[in-house]
Motif scaffolding. Structure first.
Motif, PDB file in Angstrom:
ATOM      1  N   GLU A 162      -1.690  -1.488   8.351  1.00  0.00           N
ATOM      2  CA  GLU A 162      -0.075  -1.692   8.750  1.00  0.00           C
ATOM      3  C   GLU A 162       0.237  -2.876   9.499  1.00  0.00           C
ATOM      4  N   ALA A 165      -0.074  -5.847   6.884  1.00  0.00           N
ATOM      5  CA  ALA A 165       1.221  -5.564   6.109  1.00  0.00           C
ATOM      6  C   ALA A 165       2.547  -5.992   6.758  1.00  0.00           C
ATOM      7  N   MET A 187      -5.548  -3.728   0.300  1.00  0.00           N
ATOM      8  CA  MET A 187      -4.438  -2.790   0.012  1.00  0.00           C
ATOM      9  C   MET A 187      -4.892  -1.857  -1.277  1.00  0.00           C
TER      10      MET A 187
END
Length: 355
Positions: A162, A165, A187
């Motif tokens: 996370e 990202a 991913m």
């Protein structure tokens, strides 16, 4: 920094700056480490990175509790290795907090010690894995709840992905284009994340070292036997599969973790087998069935996760890991992702060593 240490730090540890020798020690990514040699003392001095360790006093207190427990075990002939323990300040405390000038602590220096960055043979891999297993086995009687979490969610792959990202979305340094392929690769590993959720729910939390790199096990250079487990900074509650996984990550490749010779980065089967043999010889009777089954997962997760952390830091501008040149963290990330893929390519062969 050495001049600053002489002028502002050494006196807190009862050392005369005029007669002391101070030199850099080791090649850690996070803290600044020095060897101090005074007239009648010799110790390791560290400036703790408080950007990484937000509660450095918890780090020092954790390490003190671990070292005390191991000293008691050693006194009862139940711990065979030497123990890294704190050197008190002149005021009898565990650290010196100089505010903006740094948080400093000292630990004992172990003479005759020698470290390596790349495992050269099966014997060294087995010996080091056995030492880390012995370390963890000795700590099973220490209540894990006594230790604070110095870095919350340290080994939490979903959280790390996370953060990656977020770094990719904000792209603060404009570096996304050069690492887009690796971002897409990370991913795509959705099956690993689902497996991780299911396995972690079954595992007991134990005191873990959490940084079982090969250079955190010292050899005795007089006979190259195992001497000590060092760097207790991240000792806290966790899952032993990650300690096993970090050994696989740092023992198995014939290349250092920042090597750009990716065609040579691979998991050596013989080294993997030696890790399993050494680690399980100490912990085989301690691990329950779910923990033993989790070790192969830990190997995969650690290789991917460290790559994710390097890639995230590259995107964010190299604010966490110390670098030595531009693009260093991207090189490290590519190295770790290549090693992770090597694990996947050899899954049937390697996982059989744990059965």
């Amino acid at each position: 920094m050495i001049d600053f240490i002489r002028q502002n730090v050494l006196s807190h540890f009862g050392v005369d700056a005029d007669s002391a020798k101070v030199s850099p020690l080791g090649n850690g990514h996070i803290n600044h480490t020095f060897l101090v040699r005074g007239i009648d003392s010799e110790f390791v001095l560290q400036k703790i990175n408080t950007e990484v360790f937000k509660t450095p006093s918890a780090l020092v207190n954790n390490a003190h509790k671990v070292s005390q427990h191991l000293q008691h075990k050693a006194a009862a002939d139940e711990y065979r290795l030497q123990v890294v323990s704190p050197e008190l300040t002149a005021d009898g405390t565990l650290f010196v907090d100089l505010g903006e000038q740094g948080f400093w602590r000292a630990i004992n220096y172990l003479p005759h010690s020698h470290s390596i960055d790349v495992v050269g043979c099966e014997a060294d891999a087995e010996m080091a894995a056995k030492a880390f297993g012995h370390f963890s086995c000795a700590l099973t009687e220490l209540d894990a709840e006594q230790l604070e979490d110095v870095i919350p969610n340290f080994h939490h792959l979903p959280g790390r992905i996370e953060l990656l990202a977020q770094a990719a979305a904000s792209n603060p340094q404009g570096r996304l284009g050069e690492c887009q392929q690796w971002l897409e690769y990370v991913m795509s590993q959705t099956e690993l994340l689902q497996e991780l959720v299911e396995v972690e729910a079954k595992l007991p939390r134990r005191i873990c070292h959490n940084d079982t790199k090969i250079n955190n096990m010292l050899f005795d250079k007089r006979d190259m036997s195992s001497l000590a487990i060092i760097d207790l900074d991240t000792c806290m509650k966790g899952y032993l599969m990650y300690d096993f996984g970090d050994m696989v990550r740092t023992f198995c490749s014939p290349e250092e973790e920042d090597s750009i010779a990716l065609d040579k980065v691979q998991v050596r089967e013989s080294i993997f087998g030696a890790i399993c043999k050494g680690y399980l010889s100490e912990l085989g009777a301690v691990l329950n069935d779910d923990e033993r089954k989790s070790l192969w997962l830990g190997a995969r997760v650690m290789c991917l996760m460290i790559g994710v952390r390097f890639l995230t830091d590259h995107l964010n501008g190299d604010v966490y890991f110390q670098i030595h040149h531009a693009g260093h963290n991207l090189e490290r990330a590519a190295n770790q992702f290549t090693l992770y893929q090597s694990l996947l390519d050899q899954q049937d062969t390697l996982s059989a060593y744990l059965n």
